[in-house]
Design a protein around this motif. Structure first.
Motif, mmCIF file in Angstrom:
data_model
loop_
_atom_site.group_PDB
_atom_site.id
_atom_site.type_symbol
_atom_site.label_atom_id
_atom_site.label_comp_id
_atom_site.label_asym_id
_atom_site.label_seq_id
_atom_site.Cartn_x
_atom_site.Cartn_y
_atom_site.Cartn_z
ATOM 1 N N ALA A 183 0.816 -1.212 0.000
ATOM 2 C CA ALA A 183 0.000 0.000 0.000
ATOM 3 C C ALA A 183 0.851 1.264 0.000
ATOM 4 C CB ALA A 183 -0.930 -0.011 1.213
ATOM 5 N N ILE A 184 2.005 1.209 0.653
ATOM 6 C CA ILE A 184 2.821 2.413 0.769
ATOM 7 C C ILE A 184 3.321 2.888 -0.592
ATOM 8 C CG2 ILE A 184 4.941 1.090 1.169
ATOM 9 C CD1 ILE A 184 3.985 4.553 2.608
ATOM 10 N N TRP A 185 3.515 1.981 -1.532
ATOM 11 C CA TRP A 185 3.981 2.399 -2.863
ATOM 12 C C TRP A 185 2.900 3.167 -3.610
ATOM 13 C CZ3 TRP A 185 8.847 2.663 -2.918
ATOM 14 C CH2 TRP A 185 9.658 1.687 -2.365
ATOM 15 N N GLN A 186 1.648 2.986 -3.226
ATOM 16 C CA GLN A 186 0.581 3.754 -3.855
ATOM 17 C C GLN A 186 0.583 5.199 -3.359
ATOM 18 O OE1 GLN A 186 -0.733 1.844 -6.182
ATOM 19 N NE2 GLN A 186 0.504 0.189 -5.266
ATOM 20 N N GLN A 187 1.160 5.417 -2.175
ATOM 21 C CA GLN A 187 1.225 6.767 -1.613
ATOM 22 C C GLN A 187 2.512 7.487 -1.999
ATOM 23 O OE1 GLN A 187 0.645 6.535 2.671
ATOM 24 N NE2 GLN A 187 -0.570 4.651 2.431
ATOM 25 N N ALA A 188 3.491 6.744 -2.468
ATOM 26 C CA ALA A 188 4.806 7.320 -2.744
ATOM 27 C C ALA A 188 4.785 8.177 -4.009
ATOM 28 C CB ALA A 188 5.834 6.206 -2.899
ATOM 29 N N GLU A 189 5.758 9.091 -4.096
ATOM 30 C CA GLU A 189 5.915 9.965 -5.255
ATOM 31 C C GLU A 189 6.892 9.329 -6.245
ATOM 32 O OE1 GLU A 189 7.269 13.731 -3.906
ATOM 33 O OE2 GLU A 189 5.641 14.021 -2.472
ATOM 34 N N PHE A 190 6.376 8.900 -7.393
ATOM 35 C CA PHE A 190 7.235 8.294 -8.410
ATOM 36 C C PHE A 190 7.727 9.377 -9.377
ATOM 37 C CE2 PHE A 190 5.456 4.428 -6.811
ATOM 38 C CZ PHE A 190 6.425 3.464 -7.067
ATOM 39 N N HIS A 191 9.002 9.320 -9.711
ATOM 40 C CA HIS A 191 9.617 10.278 -10.627
ATOM 41 C C HIS A 191 10.133 9.525 -11.852
ATOM 42 C CE1 HIS A 191 10.018 13.830 -7.812
ATOM 43 N NE2 HIS A 191 9.569 12.871 -7.018
ATOM 44 N N SER A 192 9.976 10.143 -13.016
ATOM 45 C CA SER A 192 10.391 9.482 -14.257
ATOM 46 C C SER A 192 11.182 10.410 -15.175
ATOM 47 C CB SER A 192 9.163 8.959 -15.011
ATOM 48 O OG SER A 192 8.287 10.028 -15.332
ATOM 49 N N ASP A 193 11.637 11.535 -14.657
ATOM 50 C CA ASP A 193 12.310 12.525 -15.504
ATOM 51 C C ASP A 193 13.799 12.218 -15.656
ATOM 52 O OD1 ASP A 193 12.310 13.001 -12.766
ATOM 53 O OD2 ASP A 193 12.603 15.165 -12.985
ATOM 54 N N PHE A 194 14.097 11.094 -16.308
ATOM 55 C CA PHE A 194 15.474 10.674 -16.584
ATOM 56 C C PHE A 194 15.930 11.257 -17.920
ATOM 57 C CE2 PHE A 194 14.479 7.933 -13.216
ATOM 58 C CZ PHE A 194 15.592 7.193 -12.818
ATOM 59 N N GLU A 247 10.541 4.634 -13.610
ATOM 60 C CA GLU A 247 9.867 5.302 -12.513
ATOM 61 C C GLU A 247 10.502 4.886 -11.190
ATOM 62 O OE1 GLU A 247 5.318 5.705 -14.285
ATOM 63 O OE2 GLU A 247 5.814 4.048 -12.936
ATOM 64 N N VAL A 248 10.792 5.855 -10.311
ATOM 65 C CA VAL A 248 11.411 5.535 -9.018
ATOM 66 C C VAL A 248 10.694 6.307 -7.914
ATOM 67 C CG1 VAL A 248 13.683 5.012 -9.954
ATOM 68 C CG2 VAL A 248 13.155 7.348 -9.285
ATOM 69 N N ALA A 249 10.683 5.710 -6.724
ATOM 70 C CA ALA A 249 10.109 6.342 -5.542
ATOM 71 C C ALA A 249 10.890 5.893 -4.321
ATOM 72 C CB ALA A 249 8.634 5.996 -5.398
ATOM 73 N N VAL A 250 10.805 6.680 -3.238
ATOM 74 C CA VAL A 250 11.543 6.396 -2.009
ATOM 75 C C VAL A 250 10.582 6.442 -0.830
ATOM 76 C CG1 VAL A 250 13.448 7.103 -0.509
ATOM 77 C CG2 VAL A 250 13.618 7.449 -2.985
ATOM 78 N N VAL A 251 10.654 5.427 0.029
ATOM 79 C CA VAL A 251 9.920 5.418 1.295
ATOM 80 C C VAL A 251 10.899 5.020 2.398
ATOM 81 C CG1 VAL A 251 7.743 4.853 0.156
ATOM 82 C CG2 VAL A 251 9.163 3.023 1.072
ATOM 83 N N TYR A 252 10.470 5.170 3.646
ATOM 84 C CA TYR A 252 11.359 4.833 4.755
ATOM 85 C C TYR A 252 10.548 4.491 5.989
ATOM 86 C CZ TYR A 252 10.458 9.278 7.173
ATOM 87 O OH TYR A 252 9.867 10.311 7.852
#
Length: 888
Positions: A57-68, A84-89
């Motif tokens: 579920a946490i990956w649905q809340q994360a901010e994914f970035h794709s501007d490579f 697409e990449v995102a970071v959680v902790y």
């Protein structure tokens, strides 16, 4: 020397002026003044499961970035496939999730590799600047098959990574109909950062697709510009975490057995078998938020690969690379920009003395009782590295046939090694200044043989600097250091007469051999200026000095002191792909060396070029001209002797390194003015057999006939005035060397592998046309076999079979050693490695080392590589288990 100072002064003034104005330049040209930002989302209440699915579920809340953007092959262009990449902790771990789209997921390369081997499969790397110093960072990568690899960036350069960094972390990947997915979990305990309520770190992401050599970054460095970590985007949103005060213990149990072939009748020390069980352990502990203590007790290095075979006919030692994990991990924090103050293989190296008696049994290496190191970086930007190690006394067992008695002799004293380095970063350009110190102390314990041979103490060190400006494009660098050794008169005499300086040279009027000295102090310095980036032009100019008294060979390594060097290169590069070449580089270079007596020892100049075709096949070509000069070490303590002028060329070819089969080849040819010649070739081929097996072979062949090989010196037998009454005997030498390095690895999983290494080796050398130097500073020889009134004859002793040369020259008669050789060897390692638990590993090792002399002086053919398979030698079998225990 005055002329060198005059050349250096303008560069010092220029560096001061530029460094003072660098901030203004940065403000105008820094493209990262507005940085990218990615925000980490806290996983609450449940952390994601690391299964390569991204369905938590946490990956649905994360901010994914794709501007490579691409760095290769089309710089600045959009990638052909989306990332697409995102970071959680959470309180303990940083998680990175990434999806990699591709049109044909079924064609993805799924090659398994051993941990830390990236391989030719598609891969993803996240790089973290947790110190937020814009210079250093940690890299964590994974390929499509889930193989993990990691690295540490000690400098603001992607190419200068330290691959010995070995943290404990997790990753998993999966493949679906859209492409592939990676989940990475890095415990905060494996990162170093300062204590703050809210963390801001640097971060970057990189995706590499080998099939088309597409290298895309979230933040990329243009190829004509410098920098890497300094350009990272910001990672924000991490709140409420604390630096770990972790403790990690890695105890081990090991047992090995060696079996030696041969007849040991009459040898009281050897029966061909030896069993050695032992225990030991490693400790890793956090010291505050920024430093790490590593310690090892009774370390075991049984899993380390054997050194390659080599025939060394020079007066200088062979220097092998370090392979022992304790010394390689974090080793770059102990290295500076300057002399090799610390050569870690001095610690635990072979004893410096030998036993006496008819039969001698002695250890091949000194035992390391324990070692520790502290590494890390403070909030102020100060990097720290400190290492200390203690080796025990070593004894040889000796047998005297006449008295039928055995006794022990001490051949190595208890020795304490200490190494320290502190480096400070400053300024917006992240310039650095560092200080290195080493010390070696030996407890010689009144043992006369050791006091005569070894220095009691040695201290070396110095300062070095890298002043960077204009976004790191330009760099003023250099160092200034010293050495000081102390010991008995005999030990310091040895230091003066060693191959590093040869103070006893009869024609050296600028140095003094003093048999009463009990210490020796020297210095070294360097100044240089370079341009390492830019659209087209790069260059480097440097001056270096090492005084005659300079000595590093207690803790570090030094071939020869008494040097004044000047070097330069100017290169032109084109990185914009064209119709014929994807890129090319052309360079002119030059190098010259003098001793402190003003005698030019060596000088050369040449051209180097490298061209890469659109299909990534590359060629390189070097042409060099060596100019005549003097060599003050060639007669090994005698007068200076002239070098031969000559020419050489080298041609190389490399196929696309991203392929599953990679090939390279090189050819070298050289000639000199005395009809000496050398030609050699070497090839390298590696290929993947399915997804689990890797095979590589690197054969090489060298054949040469060199005109001036030192043989010996003969005193008291009528030497000429031109050589100060001593005969300095040299000869031509015809040599052939054939070797092949073979590797075959099978990967059951990325954590379970079988690795095979083998190196058959064959070499010969024939000394012919013996003669003596006619006069100092020339290279002319008077050959015994063709000069009037002289003759030379090869004699073989009927009883022992020993050979020597008998020379008659007028009324004088003397002998020369017979030095022809024919060496065969076979060295191999078979290692079964299983990381059965994170950080915990089982090793099963079999080493086989064979060797013999055969066909002495005869030219070897490729079939000679198989000669050593039936030779006598040693088998070594070892088992080791190490278990990683983290303690919060």
């Amino acid at each position: 020397m005055h002329s060198v100072r005059k050349c250096i002064l303008p560069f010092l003034l220029f560096g001061i002026l530029v460094s003072g104005s660098s901030d203004a330049v940065i403000a105008q040209t820094n493209p990262n003044s507005i940085r990218k930002n990615i925000r980490a989302v806290k996983a609450n209440p449940h952390a994601p499961k690391i299964d390569g699915k991204l369905d938590d579920a946490i990956w649905q809340q994360a901010e994914f970035h794709s501007d490579f953007l691409q760095r290769l092959p089309d710089e600045g262009a959009q990638p052909l496939e989306k990332t697409e990449v995102a970071v959680v902790y959470d309180e303990h771990t940083l998680y990175v999730g990434a999806r990699f789209y591709c049109d044909n997921p079924e064609q993805l390369r799924m090659h398994l590799e051993r941990r830390d081997n990236q391989g030719p499969a598609e891969q993803f790397i996240v790089s973290i600047d947790s110190y937020y110093d814009r210079r250093t960072g940690f890299g964590f990568g994974v390929n499509t098959s889930g193989v993990r690899f990691d690295r540490y960036y000690p400098e603001d350069s992607e190419g200068g990574a330290d691959y010995s960094f070995n943290p404990v972390w997790h990753a998993h990947t999966s493949v679906d109909d859209k492409g592939w997915i990676a989940e990475i979990a890095v415990p905060f305990s494996q990162l170093r950062f300062t204590a703050k309520q809210e963390q801001v770190w640097g971060i970057n992401f990189n995706r590499w697709i080998p099939e088309r050599n597409e290298d895309s970054y979230w933040v990329y460095t243009p190829r004509e510009e410098a920098g890497f970590v300094s350009r990272f985007g910001d990672l924000t949103g991490i709140v409420g975490i604390k630096p770990s005060k972790r403790i990690e213990i890695l105890p081990y149990f090991a047992s090995d057995a060696s079996f030696v072939d041969g007849d040991f009748t009459g040898n009281p020390f050897e029966d061909g078998k030896d069993l050695d069980p032992r225990i030991g352990g490693d400790l890793k502990m956090g010291i505050g938020p920024n430093l790490t203590l590593d310690a090892t007790f009774n370390p075991d290095f049984g899993q380390v690969e054997a050194d390659p075979a080599v025939i060394n006919l020079s007066a200088f030692e062979t220097v092998y690379s370090e392979k022992r994990p304790f010394f390689t991990e974090g080793g770059l924090l102990l290295e500076g920009n300057g002399p090799s103050y610390f050569y870690s293989r001095r610690v635990g190296g072979p004893p410096r003395d030998n036993g006496i008696g008819d039969i001698v049994h002695q250890p091949s290496n000194s035992t390391i009782l324990g070692a520790s190191k502290i590494t890390g970086k403070l909030k102020s930007g100060t990097s720290i590295g400190f290492l200390t190690a203690l080796t025990q006394r070593e004894y040889a067992q000796n047998y005297d046939r006449e008295t039928d008695s055995t006794y022990k002799t001490q051949i190595e004293p208890m020795t304490l090694y200490s190494v320290a380095r502190v480096e400070q970063q400053f300024g917006k350009e992240r310039s650095t200044v560092g200080i290195s110190l080493t010390s070696v102390g030996r407890d010689l314990n009144g043992v006369g043989r050791l006091e005569d041979r070894l220095r009691k103490s040695a201290i070396t060190g110095g300062a070095d600097w890298r002043l960077k400006f204009k976004q790191g494009l330009y760099e003023l660098y250099g160092h200034s250091g010293f050495s000081h050794i102390r010991g008995s008169k005999s030990a310091i005499r040895r230091a003066q007469q060693s191959s590093a300086r040869y103070f006893q040279r009869p024609d050296a009027d600028y140095i003094e051999f003093d048999s009463t000295r009990t210490s020796l102090t020297g210095y070294a310095s360097q100044i240089g200026l370079k341009k390492s980036g830019g659209k087209h032009w790069v260059w480097d100019l440097s001056f270096n000095a090492e005084s005659p008294n300079f000595e590093l060979n207690d803790a570090g390594v030094l071939g020869q002191a008494d040097d004044l060097d000047a070097s330069m290169y100017v290169g032109y590069q084109e990185n914009k792909p064209g119709k014929v070449f994807r890129s090319y580089y052309v360079e002119a270079f030059g190098y010259a060396n003098w001793n402190y007596g003003g005698n030019r020892q060596f000088s050369e100049g040449g051209l180097f070029s490298e061209f890469t075709l659109p299909n990534y096949v590359s060629f390189d070509w070097t042409v060099k001209r060596q100019f005549p000069g003097q060599d003050d070490a060639r007669t090994r303590g005698g007068p200076s002797m002239q070098n031969e002028a000559g020419y050489s060329t080298n041609l190389g070819i490399n196929t696309n390194f991203t392929g599953t089969t990679v090939f390279s080849a090189s050819f070298n040819y050289g000639v000199d003015e005395l009809d000496g010649w050398l030609w050699s070739w070497g090839t390298s081929m590696s290929t993947r057999i399915g997804n689990r097996m890797e095979f590589a072979v690197n054969p090489s062949y060298t054949r040469e006939d060199q005109p001036r090989q030192y043989v010996t010196s003969v005193a008291g037998h009528g030497g000429g005035e031109g050589t100060y009454g001593v005969r300095y005997v040299l000869s031509r030498i015809a040599r052939t060397t054939i070797s092949a390095t073979i590797r075959m690895n099978y990967y059951f999983t990325s954590n379970f592998s079988l690795e095979v290494y083998a190196e058959p080796y064959a070499a010969n050398g024939k000394f012919h046309q013996h003669g003596e130097l006619v006069k100092a500073r020339s290279h002319d020889l008077r050959y015994y076999e063709s000069s009037e009134g002289s003759s030379i004859e090869l004699i073989e002793d009927d009883d022992t079979g020993d050979k020597y040369y008998q020379v008659t020259d007028g009324a004088e008669s003397f002998t020369l050693p017979f030095l022809d050789f024919g060496a065969r060897s076979f060295r191999s390692n078979v290692v079964m490695r299983w990381e059965f638990h994170p950080g915990s590993t089982i090793y099963l090792v079999w080493q086989r080392n064979l060797g013999e002399d055969k066909d002495i002086g005869k030219t070897v053919s490729p079939s000679a590589l198989f000669d050593s398979f039936g030779a006598q030698g040693e088998d070594f079998v070892a088992f080791k288990i190490a278990y990683w225990i983290p303690i919060s």
